[in-house]
Design an enzyme around this catalytic site. Structure first.
Site, PDB file in Angstrom:
ATOM      1  CB  SER A  62       0.089  -9.440  -3.787  1.00 51.24           C
ATOM      2  OG  SER A  62       1.073 -10.254  -3.198  1.00 51.24           O
TER       3      SER A  62
ATOM      4  CD  GLU B  43      -4.893  -3.151  -6.003  1.00 49.45           C
ATOM      5  OE1 GLU B  43      -5.053  -2.159  -5.281  1.00 49.45           O
ATOM      6  OE2 GLU B  43      -4.084  -4.066  -5.736  1.00 49.45           O
TER       7      GLU B  43
ATOM      8  CG  HIS C 215      -2.894  -7.463  -6.962  1.00 54.72           C
ATOM      9  ND1 HIS C 215      -3.194  -6.709  -5.852  1.00 54.72           N
ATOM     10  CD2 HIS C 215      -2.758  -8.749  -6.519  1.00 54.72           C
ATOM     11  CE1 HIS C 215      -3.253  -7.511  -4.796  1.00 54.72           C
ATOM     12  NE2 HIS C 215      -2.985  -8.735  -5.174  1.00 54.72           N
TER      13      HIS C 215
ATOM     14  CG  ASN D  87      -2.691  -6.613  -0.651  1.00 58.39           C
ATOM     15  OD1 ASN D  87      -3.769  -7.052  -0.269  1.00 58.39           O
ATOM     16  ND2 ASN D  87      -1.916  -7.263  -1.495  1.00 58.39           N
TER      17      ASN D  87
END
Length: 715
Positions: free
Chosen positions: A425, A458, A446, A496
């Protein structure tokens, strides 16, 4: 020019007419406006042929009956009246089917949704297969609409008002046995005998309408109905927070039909359909639907995917267990798990067992299917069984040296074509691939937690990743039931990176004296499924804050968290839900008391909890930080398009779907207004709110993200 027909009529020797539905050149049957005259012509032939004893509608597609109406029809409607006319046309065709003098039966296999179910409801009987692909529902609410071809009127009369309300307000799809139980279908049969069983039903007397259970009959009466609609109305308002106008219109229209009779109900349905089609909420939800359909078709790269038959997983923790589960249960791949201890492997196997057994208990799958899926997952503490894996997905601790070691081990023990996909991440994929012998086969993948529930992944190629590796991993993600977006290998990737400033701003609000639950409630009212502070508790405060230093070192001060707040909370052993205490306190397992804010939190972070801001002011600050960062990601090419950015935010972090995603929302507000709001906030709260250069450019040129091309913005 002759148009290919989607509806073909044939007459059997037993004088049952069969209408076969097969939209030419399409994988799915959808109802289009131009099919109307075809259906009408067939119904005319049926009425004129006095020898006919029955009629069966069946699909020629292998896995769907009719998956709904073609939504493009609404997009091309110039106004509410035109959309209302579309609904009326649909209603009239359904009325013609229902008025046929012979029994009309819908023989359903696969998806029977929206307009497809409305056609089935207009028939006199319904029979469906017991196949796992067969699902029945009216999902229009998910597009900000209501069923417009009679569904709001026919469904309550068939299955009862409370069942119909639940189906139409949530878009819930029923499996065959559930549909039989509530009376939506009259019979469930194996697929091999679907047509013959439907013909047999058509040759009987027209099926009599099923007597509704006493409860449903009471609820349809004036007193029961008043009580039911009052209760459901309150519950709906609580859930939608006034952000989804379709929900209230559904309640109104169903009530009108029950109180004033069908013809008033149909008129109200068509009118409401026309008006809802023009709302910004429906337009945003429809744009999301089209965007996710496009993403599902996007292969990720021009190259052909490599071989994809088996999967390996490194690490049997929560993420590894979830990845193994979706690889076996959805993609149907044999999965081999490697963990340093047998305990880790057992944990991953138990994780899959619990998820599958829950499905058995709910009768979604049979016990034999559970056992068959579990048999596809195996594990070991070494690399036995890994030599022929096409893809190995790594889900170990966020430690660069460890991940580089994993790459080296996979390259030693696996096949030359094996792809190494890292579920990181925060660590750059280029760094993970830095010492690889085959860096072109290293990529980021991800997932979001919990893996089995979160729809987004992702896919992160580094500079040296080959196009074939990208195409293979995009295909794998789709087979696991995920929606993949390809994002650039930059700190925080996309999701994120836009989430961190949003959560950081919530923390600042907290240190300024706003209450935990006030901040969370403000963002839930704005449209997020949970507030930012509760989200941090759910993810785990230790896990969720790990990425902050990574982002801060990459992008500077705007990513710094409020001083010492994270340290103070973690030093007090607060990790969130997973250890029962975070910003909220959680009841011990087995207790029923709900989570509540821990009052000790305010003293811990030296804040009074006596804030003065309104809900709108709290939401504005958090959301504007997210929008500004999303614009930077667009400019830097972190995402390939506004489409991917909107899908990533809605599917990854629950950005309000009725706003269409951050880019659709900024386009709706106008870049000039977004810039003005950010400048005002920068004046009030500091330079972290300064609008980024790309936004300033878009505002000065009057551009929109969804239509802007790369050449419009010069980085």
């Amino acid at each position: 020019m002759e148009m290919t027909t989607a509806f073909a009529l044939s007459v059997r020797p037993d004088n049952v007419a069969v209408v076969t539905i097969d939209a030419p050149g399409e994988k799915m049957n959808t109802l289009k406006a131009e099919f109307g005259p075809q259906v009408r012509a067939i119904l005319k032939l049926v009425r004129e042929n006095k020898a006919l004893r029955g009629l069966v509608f069946i699909s020629a597609k292998p896995d769907n009956f009719i998956a709904g109406a073609d939504i493009n029809m609404i997009a091309s409607a110039p106004g509410a009246q035109a959309a209302e006319d579309l609904a009326r046309q649909g209603q009239q065709i359904m009325a013609e089917i229902h008025a046929l003098p012979i029994p009309a039966i819908a023989a359903i296999h696969g998806a029977c949704l929206g307009g497809g179910l409305e056609l089935a409801l207009a028939c006199h009987g319904r029979i469906c297969t017991d196949d796992g692909k067969t699902l029945l529902g009216l999902p229009e609410v998910q597009l900000g609409l209501l069923p417009g071809s009679g569904g709001t009127q026919r469904l309550p009369r068939l299955v009862g008002v409370s069942t119909a309300l639940e189906m139409i307000l949530t878009g819930k799809q029923l499996r065959p046995r559930q549909a039989l139980k509530v009376g939506l279908v009259d019979e469930v049969v194996p697929r091999t005998i679907l047509l013959e069983a439907a013909v047999a039903m058509a040759l009987k007397e027209r099926p009599t309408s099923r007597r509704l259970p006493v409860r449903e009959r009471v609820l349809a009466g004036p007193l029961g109905r008043t009580l039911l609609f009052s209760m459901v109305g309150k519950k709906t308002a609580q859930k939608t927070k006034g952000n989804y106008p379709a929900a209230n219109r559904i309640l109104e229209v169903i009530n009108t039909g029950l109180a004033q009779g069908s013809s008033s109900g149909y008129a109200a349905e068509a009118k409401a359909f026309g008006e809802l089609a023009m709302t910004p909420e429906s337009q945003a939800l429809r744009s999301l639907f089209f965007a996710s359909t496009e993403v599902k078709k996007d292969p990720g790269s021009d190259a052909a995917p490599g071989p994809l038959h088996t999967v390996g997983v490194l690490g049997g923790g929560l993420m590894g267990g979830g990845i193994a589960f979706v690889s076996a249960s959805k993609a149907k791949f044999p999965v081999r798990i490697k963990d340093i201890s047998p305990k880790g492997i057992n944990h991953a196997l138990q994780y899959s067992w619990q998820l599958l057994d829950k499905k058995v208990r709910r009768r979604h799958i049979k016990a034999t299917e559970r056992d068959k899926t579990l048999a596809m997952i195996s594990g070991s503490t070494d690399y036995r069984g890994f030599h022929n894996r096409d893809v190995v997905i790594e889900a170990v601790f966020e430690d660069l040296a460890l991940k580089q070691q994993m790459v080296a081990e996979v390259e030693t023990h696996c096949a030359p074509h094996t792809i190494f996909a890292s579920n990181t991440s925060s660590l750059p994929i280029g760094d993970i691939a830095a010492r690889a012998a085959r860096p072109e086969q290293v990529i980021g993948l991800h997932y979001f937690s919990p893996v089995e529930k979160m729809p987004l992944v992702e896919v992160i190629p580094h500079v040296g990743t080959s196009p074939q590796t990208i195409a293979t991993i995009v295909r794998l993600a789709k087979q696991q039931g995920k929606t993949p977006i390809v994002v650039a290998d930059k700190a925080g990737f996309y999701v994120n990176r836009i989430l961190a400033p949003y959560i950081n701003e919530a923390m600042r609000l907290l240190t300024e004296g706003e209450k935990v639950d006030h901040i969370d409630d403000a963002l839930v009212k704005f449209g997020f499924p949970v507030g930012p502070i509760q989200l941090l508790d759910e993810v785990g405060i230790d896990t969720g804050t790990k990425i902050i230093p990574v982002l801060e070192s990459a992008y500077g001060e705007r990513f710094s968290a409020p001083a010492n707040i994270v340290a103070a909370i973690l030093n007090d052993d607060r990790k969130g839900r997973k250890n029962g205490r975070g910003f909220y306190l959680y009841a011990a397992k087995g207790r029923t008391s709900k989570k509540q804010v821990d009052p000790a939190i305010y003293e811990l972070i030296h804040a009074a909890g006596q804030g003065k801001l309104t809900d709108a002011q709290c939401a504005e600050r958090c959301v504007m930080m997210m929008l500004n960062e999303a614009a930077r990601c667009f400019d830097e090419g972190v995402i390939k398009s506004a489409r991917d950015g909107d899908i990533g935010a809605v599917f990854g972090i629950g950005f309000p779907p009725f706003l269409g995603g951050p880019f659709r929302y900024m386009d709706t507000l106008g870049a000039g207004n977004v810039v003005a709001t950010l400048q005002r906030l920068a004046g009030q709260y500091g330079p972290r709110f300064e609008p980024c250069e790309p936004l300033l450019q878009m505002a000065s040129q009057g551009l929109k993200f969804w239509t802007a091309k790369e050449t419009d913005l010069v980085s």
